[in-house]
Design a protein around this motif. Structure first.
Motif, PDB file in Angstrom:
ATOM      1  N   GLU A   1       0.784  -1.427  -0.216  1.00 21.51           N
ATOM      2  CA  GLU A   1      -0.163   0.082   0.033  1.00 21.51           C
ATOM      3  C   GLU A   1       0.823   0.906   0.058  1.00 21.51           C
ATOM      4  O   GLU A   1       1.878   1.277   0.635  1.00 21.51           O
ATOM      5  CB  GLU A   1      -0.877  -0.077   1.105  1.00 21.51           C
ATOM      6  CG  GLU A   1      -1.854  -1.238   1.150  1.00 21.51           C
ATOM      7  CD  GLU A   1      -2.865  -1.192   2.409  1.00 21.51           C
ATOM      8  OE1 GLU A   1      -3.246   0.111   2.834  1.00 21.51           O
ATOM      9  OE2 GLU A   1      -3.362  -1.956   2.635  1.00 21.51           O
ATOM     10  N   PRO A   2       0.451   2.238  -0.699  1.00 23.65           N
ATOM     11  CA  PRO A   2       1.155   3.555  -0.948  1.00 23.65           C
ATOM     12  C   PRO A   2       1.099   4.192   0.620  1.00 23.65           C
ATOM     13  O   PRO A   2       0.347   3.856   1.156  1.00 23.65           O
ATOM     14  CB  PRO A   2       0.510   4.134  -1.786  1.00 23.65           C
ATOM     15  CG  PRO A   2      -0.817   3.909  -1.952  1.00 23.65           C
ATOM     16  CD  PRO A   2      -0.764   2.313  -1.788  1.00 23.65           C
ATOM     17  N   VAL A   3       2.273   4.837   0.816  1.00 20.00           N
ATOM     18  CA  VAL A   3       2.436   5.397   2.164  1.00 20.00           C
ATOM     19  C   VAL A   3       2.186   6.883   2.055  1.00 20.00           C
ATOM     20  O   VAL A   3       2.662   7.465   0.845  1.00 20.00           O
ATOM     21  CB  VAL A   3       3.887   5.084   2.736  1.00 20.00           C
ATOM     22  CG1 VAL A   3       3.940   6.071   3.988  1.00 20.00           C
ATOM     23  CG2 VAL A   3       3.991   3.781   2.984  1.00 20.00           C
ATOM     24  N   GLY A   4       1.355   7.526   2.901  1.00 19.63           N
ATOM     25  CA  GLY A   4       1.190   8.897   2.638  1.00 19.63           C
ATOM     26  C   GLY A   4      -0.275   9.442   2.013  1.00 19.63           C
ATOM     27  O   GLY A   4      -0.846   8.359   1.564  1.00 19.63           O
ATOM     28  N   PRO A   5      -0.382  10.805   1.677  1.00 23.29           N
ATOM     29  CA  PRO A   5      -1.798  10.877   1.329  1.00 23.29           C
ATOM     30  C   PRO A   5      -1.857  10.598  -0.136  1.00 23.29           C
ATOM     31  O   PRO A   5      -0.576  10.526  -1.038  1.00 23.29           O
ATOM     32  CB  PRO A   5      -1.732  12.398   1.346  1.00 23.29           C
ATOM     33  CG  PRO A   5      -0.383  12.753   1.633  1.00 23.29           C
ATOM     34  CD  PRO A   5       0.448  11.727   2.233  1.00 23.29           C
TER      35      PRO A   5
END
Length: 180
Positions: free
Chosen positions: A3-7
């Motif tokens: 999963e991507p990290v951050g907004p």
């Protein structure tokens, strides 16, 4: 998959071209947004009121034209009636007959006064109407201007009633009875 990290990344900006005739927005200030035009007011804004002298002068002129000229003409008409009453009563001409203006010879000064009051009243009345309309339009003594126009327009009726009423009264007061 990780999963991507951050907004999440921001959505792309859709920049539209400005309508024809408008310059593009300066760069660096963000996307172009049309300028909101305020709606037209339902009632136009009231004009700033000036002094009321324009309307007051129109009112005074209308009053002089209607009342002053009528009083002068009424006095002249009464004197004309007194001066010509005997001749007019004895010369009972049919309605189609020509009027003998020589009857007015003894009272020619009064006839001239009645005519001059007519023309002075006419000039002042027209002046009052025009200046009253200007006062109404410019909101410089609007109430006075309305009153001036009404009085000046009624002036010829006042003049005619006063002149002919007192002329008939002068004839009636000077004429001798037919049997005398």
């Amino acid at each position: 998959m990780s999963e991507p990290v951050g907004p999440p990344p921001p959505a792309p900006h859709h920049v539209y071209a400005p309508p024809a005739g408008y310059a593009p927005p300066p760069q660096g200030y963000g996307p172009w947004t049309p300028q909101q035009i305020p709606p037209m007011p339902a009632v136009p804004p009231a004009r700033a009121a000036g002094g009321s002298a324009l309307g007051i002068v129109a009112f005074v002129l209308g009053l002089i034209a209607a009342v002053g000229a009528s009083i002068v003409a009424a006095v002249a008409g009464f004197q004309i009636g007194i001066g010509t009453g005997d001749q007019l009563a004895t010369q009972l001409a049919p309605a189609g007959a020509d009027f003998d203006f020589a009857l007015l010879s003894p009272v020619r000064a009064w006839v001239l006064l009645a005519e001059v009051s007519f023309w002075v009243g006419t000039v002042l009345g027209v002046w009052a109407i025009v200046q009253g309309i200007v006062a109404i339009a410019k909101n410089r003594g609007r109430g006075w201007g309305i009153t001036a126009v009404v009085i000046a327009v009624a002036g010829p009726v006042i003049y005619g009633v006063a002149l002919w009423g007192l002329f008939a009264t002068g004839i009636a007061s000077s004429a001798t009875p037919l049997g005398a």
